[in-house]
Design an enzyme around this catalytic site. Structure first.
Site, PDB file in Angstrom:
ATOM      1  N   CYS A  15      50.278  39.764  41.095  1.00 33.00           N
ATOM      2  CA  CYS A  15      50.016  38.517  40.387  1.00 33.00           C
ATOM      3  C   CYS A  15      49.692  38.882  38.937  1.00 33.00           C
ATOM      4  O   CYS A  15      49.423  40.042  38.613  1.00 33.00           O
ATOM      5  CB  CYS A  15      48.855  37.767  41.030  1.00 33.00           C
ATOM      6  SG  CYS A  15      47.250  38.583  40.854  1.00 33.00           S
ATOM      7  N   HIS A  43      43.110  46.423  44.815  1.00 40.67           N
ATOM      8  CA  HIS A  43      43.190  46.897  46.207  1.00 40.67           C
ATOM      9  C   HIS A  43      44.561  47.516  46.459  1.00 40.67           C
ATOM     10  O   HIS A  43      45.397  46.953  47.140  1.00 40.67           O
ATOM     11  CB  HIS A  43      43.014  45.743  47.187  1.00 40.67           C
ATOM     12  CG  HIS A  43      41.652  45.158  47.247  1.00 40.67           C
ATOM     13  ND1 HIS A  43      40.516  45.911  47.433  1.00 40.67           N
ATOM     14  CD2 HIS A  43      41.223  43.882  47.163  1.00 40.67           C
ATOM     15  CE1 HIS A  43      39.465  45.131  47.460  1.00 40.67           C
ATOM     16  NE2 HIS A  43      39.873  43.894  47.286  1.00 40.67           N
ATOM     17  N   HIS A  78      38.594  42.088  40.125  1.00 41.49           N
ATOM     18  CA  HIS A  78      37.769  41.196  40.942  1.00 41.49           C
ATOM     19  C   HIS A  78      36.538  40.704  40.216  1.00 41.49           C
ATOM     20  O   HIS A  78      35.859  39.802  40.695  1.00 41.49           O
ATOM     21  CB  HIS A  78      37.310  41.915  42.208  1.00 41.49           C
ATOM     22  CG  HIS A  78      38.426  42.366  43.070  1.00 41.49           C
ATOM     23  ND1 HIS A  78      38.889  43.658  43.055  1.00 41.49           N
ATOM     24  CD2 HIS A  78      39.187  41.697  43.952  1.00 41.49           C
ATOM     25  CE1 HIS A  78      39.887  43.764  43.907  1.00 41.49           C
ATOM     26  NE2 HIS A  78      40.093  42.591  44.462  1.00 41.49           N
ATOM     27  N   HIS A 128      33.185  41.498  49.976  1.00 40.39           N
ATOM     28  CA  HIS A 128      34.339  41.678  49.090  1.00 40.39           C
ATOM     29  C   HIS A 128      33.837  41.672  47.646  1.00 40.39           C
ATOM     30  O   HIS A 128      32.995  40.850  47.270  1.00 40.39           O
ATOM     31  CB  HIS A 128      35.364  40.564  49.305  1.00 40.39           C
ATOM     32  CG  HIS A 128      36.646  40.815  48.593  1.00 40.39           C
ATOM     33  ND1 HIS A 128      36.808  40.561  47.257  1.00 40.39           N
ATOM     34  CD2 HIS A 128      37.825  41.325  49.024  1.00 40.39           C
ATOM     35  CE1 HIS A 128      38.035  40.892  46.885  1.00 40.39           C
ATOM     36  NE2 HIS A 128      38.667  41.363  47.951  1.00 40.39           N
ATOM     37  N   GLU A 130      35.008  40.540  44.923  1.00 42.91           N
ATOM     38  CA  GLU A 130      35.157  39.274  44.199  1.00 42.91           C
ATOM     39  C   GLU A 130      34.037  38.306  44.563  1.00 42.91           C
ATOM     40  O   GLU A 130      33.472  37.639  43.685  1.00 42.91           O
ATOM     41  CB  GLU A 130      36.523  38.654  44.508  1.00 42.91           C
ATOM     42  CG  GLU A 130      36.850  37.482  43.616  1.00 42.91           C
ATOM     43  CD  GLU A 130      38.295  37.041  43.775  1.00 42.91           C
ATOM     44  OE1 GLU A 130      38.527  35.819  43.724  1.00 42.91           O
ATOM     45  OE2 GLU A 130      39.190  37.898  43.942  1.00 42.91           O
TER      46      GLU A 130
END
Length: 163
Positions: A15, A43, A78, A128, A130
């Site tokens: 992205c 990741h 993130h 996670h 983020e």
């Protein structure tokens, strides 16, 4: 024999937020000097390994960075908490924030709304990076709840008068 219809996706790969972050790290690695990322930039072990081959070091805590020779620290895509960001800045490294612009937008919204007295509900995996980063932009620990599953949602208990 059955005919197979293969369609090619209009786009493939990273992205734009991840591509931007990786490009920023590559640019800094080309310039030379000490280049660090706060946590793996994305990741993708292959990309992180390729960056390590270019001399980029992954740092996983502010304490670890504090002892590193001065250089450029790049914030992972993130994002990170406000507290960690402020600590990193205080160490005197050049800081490049490669947080995905969409994630950064969430940080700003969470910060504003939390400061305005609203309770923030974050849906995602607590561990996670983020989600940890988003939590860190809330005003206090009492200003947010993380929901990981149906049980968390069913047990959500926020006073009705709380925005």
């Amino acid at each position: 024999m059955v005919a197979l219809n293969i369609k090619t996706a209009k786009s493939a790969g990273f992205c734009f937020g991840v591509k931007r972050a990786v490009d920023l790290v590559c640019e800094q690695a080309q310039k030379g000097g000490n280049v660090y990322t706060y946590g793996p930039i994305i990741h993708n072990e292959t990309v992180v390994s390729e960056l390590a081959g270019k001399g980029v070091k992954v740092v996983n805590s502010p304490e670890e960075l504090k002892d590193c020779p001065k250089g450029t620290i790049i914030i992972r895509s993130h994002g990170i908490s406000r507290e960690i960001y402020d600590r990193i800045v205080s160490y005197g490294h050049t800081v490049i924030d490669a947080t995905c612009p969409y994630v950064k937008k969430i940080h700003n919204i969470v910060s504003d709304e939390s400061s305005g007295g609203k309770h923030i509900i974050i849906v995602g995996n607590r561990s996670h990076p983020e989600v940890e980063g988003i939590e860190g932009w809330c005003k206090t620990r009492d200003d947010y709840t993380v929901i990981e599953n149906v049980q968390d949602a069913e047990s959500l208990d926020i006073p009705l008068n709380r925005k």
